[in-house]
Design an enzyme around this catalytic site. Structure first.
Site, PDB file in Angstrom:
ATOM      1  N   CYS A 271       0.833  -1.202   0.000  1.00 42.99           N
ATOM      2  CA  CYS A 271       0.000   0.000   0.000  1.00 42.99           C
ATOM      3  C   CYS A 271       0.868   1.252   0.000  1.00 42.99           C
ATOM      4  O   CYS A 271       2.053   1.190   0.303  1.00 42.99           O
ATOM      5  CB  CYS A 271      -0.870   0.048   1.249  1.00 42.99           C
ATOM      6  SG  CYS A 271      -1.885  -1.420   1.439  1.00 42.99           S
TER       7      CYS A 271
ATOM      8  N   GLY B  31      -0.138   0.297  -5.077  1.00 37.45           N
ATOM      9  CA  GLY B  31      -1.403  -0.426  -4.930  1.00 37.45           C
ATOM     10  C   GLY B  31      -2.399   0.033  -5.968  1.00 37.45           C
ATOM     11  O   GLY B  31      -2.641   1.237  -6.102  1.00 37.45           O
TER      12      GLY B  31
ATOM     13  N   ASN C 215       0.122   1.075   5.898  1.00 36.60           N
ATOM     14  CA  ASN C 215       0.976   0.330   4.978  1.00 36.60           C
ATOM     15  C   ASN C 215       1.807  -0.634   5.813  1.00 36.60           C
ATOM     16  O   ASN C 215       2.503  -0.206   6.722  1.00 36.60           O
ATOM     17  CB  ASN C 215       1.885   1.301   4.209  1.00 36.60           C
ATOM     18  CG  ASN C 215       2.899   0.600   3.306  1.00 36.60           C
ATOM     19  OD1 ASN C 215       3.947   1.144   3.016  1.00 36.60           O
ATOM     20  ND2 ASN C 215       2.592  -0.597   2.861  1.00 36.60           N
ATOM     21  N   GLY C 216       1.703  -1.918   5.489  1.00 39.43           N
ATOM     22  CA  GLY C 216       2.452  -2.940   6.229  1.00 39.43           C
ATOM     23  C   GLY C 216       1.563  -4.116   6.554  1.00 39.43           C
ATOM     24  O   GLY C 216       0.455  -4.238   6.014  1.00 39.43           O
TER      25      GLY C 216
ATOM     26  N   TYR D 298      12.574  -3.742  -5.870  1.00 38.96           N
ATOM     27  CA  TYR D 298      11.459  -3.677  -6.804  1.00 38.96           C
ATOM     28  C   TYR D 298      10.408  -2.607  -6.483  1.00 38.96           C
ATOM     29  O   TYR D 298       9.918  -1.934  -7.360  1.00 38.96           O
ATOM     30  CB  TYR D 298      10.751  -5.042  -6.839  1.00 38.96           C
ATOM     31  CG  TYR D 298       9.427  -5.042  -7.579  1.00 38.96           C
ATOM     32  CD1 TYR D 298       9.392  -4.997  -8.966  1.00 38.96           C
ATOM     33  CD2 TYR D 298       8.223  -5.071  -6.890  1.00 38.96           C
ATOM     34  CE1 TYR D 298       8.171  -4.984  -9.643  1.00 38.96           C
ATOM     35  CE2 TYR D 298       7.005  -5.061  -7.562  1.00 38.96           C
ATOM     36  CZ  TYR D 298       6.987  -5.014  -8.937  1.00 38.96           C
ATOM     37  OH  TYR D 298       5.792  -5.004  -9.602  1.00 38.96           O
TER      38      TYR D 298
HETATM   39  P1  AMP Z   1       6.910 -13.993 -11.659  1.00 36.21           P
HETATM   40  O1  AMP Z   1       8.270 -14.601 -11.457  1.00 36.21           O
HETATM   41  O2  AMP Z   1       6.221 -14.452 -12.877  1.00 36.21           O
HETATM   42  O3  AMP Z   1       6.042 -14.193 -10.424  1.00 36.21           O
HETATM   43  O4  AMP Z   1       7.079 -12.421 -11.838  1.00 36.21           O
HETATM   44  C1  AMP Z   1       8.162 -11.748 -11.302  1.00 36.21           C
HETATM   45  C2  AMP Z   1       8.074 -10.268 -11.636  1.00 36.21           C
HETATM   46  O5  AMP Z   1       6.989  -9.661 -10.921  1.00 36.21           O
HETATM   47  C3  AMP Z   1       9.328  -9.555 -11.143  1.00 36.21           C
HETATM   48  O6  AMP Z   1      10.256  -9.423 -12.189  1.00 36.21           O
HETATM   49  C4  AMP Z   1       8.849  -8.198 -10.669  1.00 36.21           C
HETATM   50  O7  AMP Z   1       8.978  -7.244 -11.700  1.00 36.21           O
HETATM   51  C5  AMP Z   1       7.395  -8.430 -10.335  1.00 36.21           C
HETATM   52  N1  AMP Z   1       7.219  -8.540  -8.869  1.00 36.21           N
HETATM   53  C6  AMP Z   1       8.111  -8.891  -7.930  1.00 36.21           C
HETATM   54  N2  AMP Z   1       7.566  -8.857  -6.684  1.00 36.21           N
HETATM   55  C7  AMP Z   1       6.307  -8.446  -6.830  1.00 36.21           C
HETATM   56  C8  AMP Z   1       5.228  -8.180  -5.914  1.00 36.21           C
HETATM   57  N3  AMP Z   1       5.393  -8.334  -4.595  1.00 36.21           N
HETATM   58  N4  AMP Z   1       4.048  -7.773  -6.439  1.00 36.21           N
HETATM   59  C9  AMP Z   1       3.889  -7.616  -7.772  1.00 36.21           C
HETATM   60  N5  AMP Z   1       4.865  -7.842  -8.683  1.00 36.21           N
HETATM   61  C10 AMP Z   1       6.061  -8.253  -8.235  1.00 36.21           C
END
Ligand code: AMP
Length: 465
Positions: free
Chosen positions: A2, A28, A102-103, A243
């Site tokens: 969030c 989010g 957030n958390g 990320y």
């Molecule tokens: P996948 O391995 O198909 O689950 O997708 C990985 C990709 O999703 C990564 O390269 C990130 O860009 C993105 N990602 C990583 N962590 C998250 C997260 N917590 N929520 C949404 N997207 C994420």
């Protein structure tokens, strides 16, 4: 995950909150909401969907007041439903209060069970509601004592903003898992998850809200106190750097863009791969790919183009198009790849589905070799402090070795950043300041609750600290 925003004492509080949420939409996309106070009454508007779809000029006009808090949500706790949207507002005997969070509160379920056993009724499934029950039940007299009492009962991650008709309170857990920053704009005080919100509304960064600190905004007064002593170990979330946060934000007192570029430098230093070009997976892999290219002197190319206008859902043709989900978001620049040895850079592999599809797409575009470089270590453990990671059963690196993952993704080589290199920016203090449980399984707080959750999901034990 969030994002939150708070505006105290500005004639256009709701509009500034809306813009602050707009700048934090990446934190989010499921729902958003704003609550305002005008010294006398409170107003609230929330809905499922993204910020610009929810807040029209007409809606903002109804949110009267000089104080506002807002929230964008991606559910980590509680299902995706309007009843779980925030701000979460309750009526106490002393008046209404809204909260945004957030958390993830690790011990929320046990606290909730205790309250329910004594007859309490909950309106939502979100852990944030527990905080309101703790506040309402506190036997302390002053609001300061009640807040200290309530927050001291919580384990886990919380960056919180409370709003009444005339006061705003910001608080951050003693580990400082999630970011929370304080800014100012003319006579107004602004609080946000990320500094990118300040940039959009023309506010100035003042400082971080410290882990364990509460900041009280009331009338012309701004008062700070601690609900926890400041000897507590800091556990900032390293995945914010990998990320989550925007690269143009200043998080945990450092610039995210510089940190990410450094991850790319480190990857290149640890690699002997010869290749023709370095290509990022946009947008998440871009800063690390730039760093990789600078360090290795291999040319950088935007070989994949992202469609920025893709919403959460799209209508697929009835006749199946292979890998439609990835194709609608990314498209290769074919000429760049034909006959080339490619270094492909992304930030992380979670389930492994995205990378597999992207590798196939680049291979189909004519690449001769594809070497995948990931600017973080293998994600092996779920997060219980607010990041939306799936259970261990779904995490590819929890089940497969690096070589098995490479075979699954079908790339020519696969390299991750080591945990040590992740801390290139502070080799001395890293263990003192960060939580890297998603990579190491070393959960710094709420271990008993975390252990219970992991055993429940997979029957496995967590690692000793
Ligand atoms: P996948 O391995 O198909 O689950 O997708 C990985 C990709 O999703 C990564 O390269 C990130 O860009 C993105 N990602 C990583 N962590 C998250 C997260 N917590 N929520 C949404 N997207 C994420």
């Amino acid at each position: 995950m969030c994002g939150i925003i708070g505006i105290y004492n500005h004639p256009e509080a709701a509009t500034l909150a809306y813009l602050g949420l707009y700048a934090q939409q990446h934190r989010g996309q499921e729902s958003a909401g704003i609550a305002t106070g005008n010294g006398d009454k409170m107003k609230i508007h929330l809905s499922m969907g993204q910020v610009p779809d929810i807040f029209s000029q007409g809606v903002l006009n109804t949110l009267k007041g000089i104080h506002a808090i807002g929230h964008v949500r991606y559910s980590t706790q509680g299902e995706s439903h309007i009843r779980n949207c925030q701000p979460f507002m309750v009526n106490f005997s002393s008046g209404s209060m809204a909260v945004v969070h957030n958390g993830n509160i690790v011990n929320a379920l046990s606290l909730r069970k205790k309250f329910e056993d004594s007859g309490a009724i909950f309106q939502s499934n979100i852990d944030t509601e527990v905080v309101m029950h703790l506040l309402a039940r506190s036997k302390q007299q002053t609001i300061r004592e009640r807040i200290t009492d309530a927050l001291s009962a919580l384990d886990g991650a919380f960056s919180l903003l409370f709003l009444t008709k005339d006061t705003m309170i910001a608080a951050r857990d003693s580990s400082g898992f999630r970011p929370l920053v304080l800014g100012k704009k003319n006579g107004a005080h602004i609080v946000a998850s990320e500094t990118s919100a300040f940039d959009l509304i023309g506010a100035e960064f003042v400082r971080e809200i410290e882990p364990g600190e509460v900041v009280f905004f009331s009338g012309d007064q701004i008062e700070s106190f601690r609900f926890a002593d400041n000897n507590h170990k800091k556990n900032h979330c390293i995945f914010e750097y990998v990320y989550f946060a925007r690269p143009d934000s200043h998080v945990f007192n450092r610039d995210v863009y510089e940190i990410r570029k450094g991850f790319g430098h480190q990857l290149a230093k640890e690699s002997a791969t010869r290749a023709d070009l370095v290509v990022p997976v946009p947008d998440s892999g871009v800063p690390a790919a730039i760093g990789y290219s600078h360090e290795s002197k291999i040319p950088f190319e935007m070989g994949l183009v992202r469609n920025h206008y893709v919403g959460r859902t799209f209508i697929e043709p009835e006749q199946n198009i292979r890998h439609f989900g990835v194709k609608v978001k990314l498209n290769p620049v074919r000429k760049t790849f034909e006959g080339k040895k490619v270094i492909l850079v992304d930030d992380s592999i979670v389930r492994g589905t995205t990378s597999k599809k992207i590798v196939k797409m680049i291979r189909d575009a004519g690449a001769k070799e594809i070497h995948l470089k990931i600017s973080s270590p293998p994600t092996k453990w779920p997060c219980f402090y607010g990041m939306d990671t799936p259970s261990r059963r779904e995490l590819i690196s929890a089940k497969k070795t690096v070589e098995e993952t490479r075979l699954h993704i079908e790339c020519d080589s696969l390299q991750y950043l080591s945990v040590e290199s992740l801390y290139w920016f502070d080799k001395i203090n890293n263990k003192e300041w960060f939580c890297d449980a998603c990579f190491t399984g070393k959960y710094p707080v709420g271990r008993a609750e975390v252990e219970k959750k992991i055993r429940f999901e997979t029957g496995e034990a967590i690692k000793p600290l």
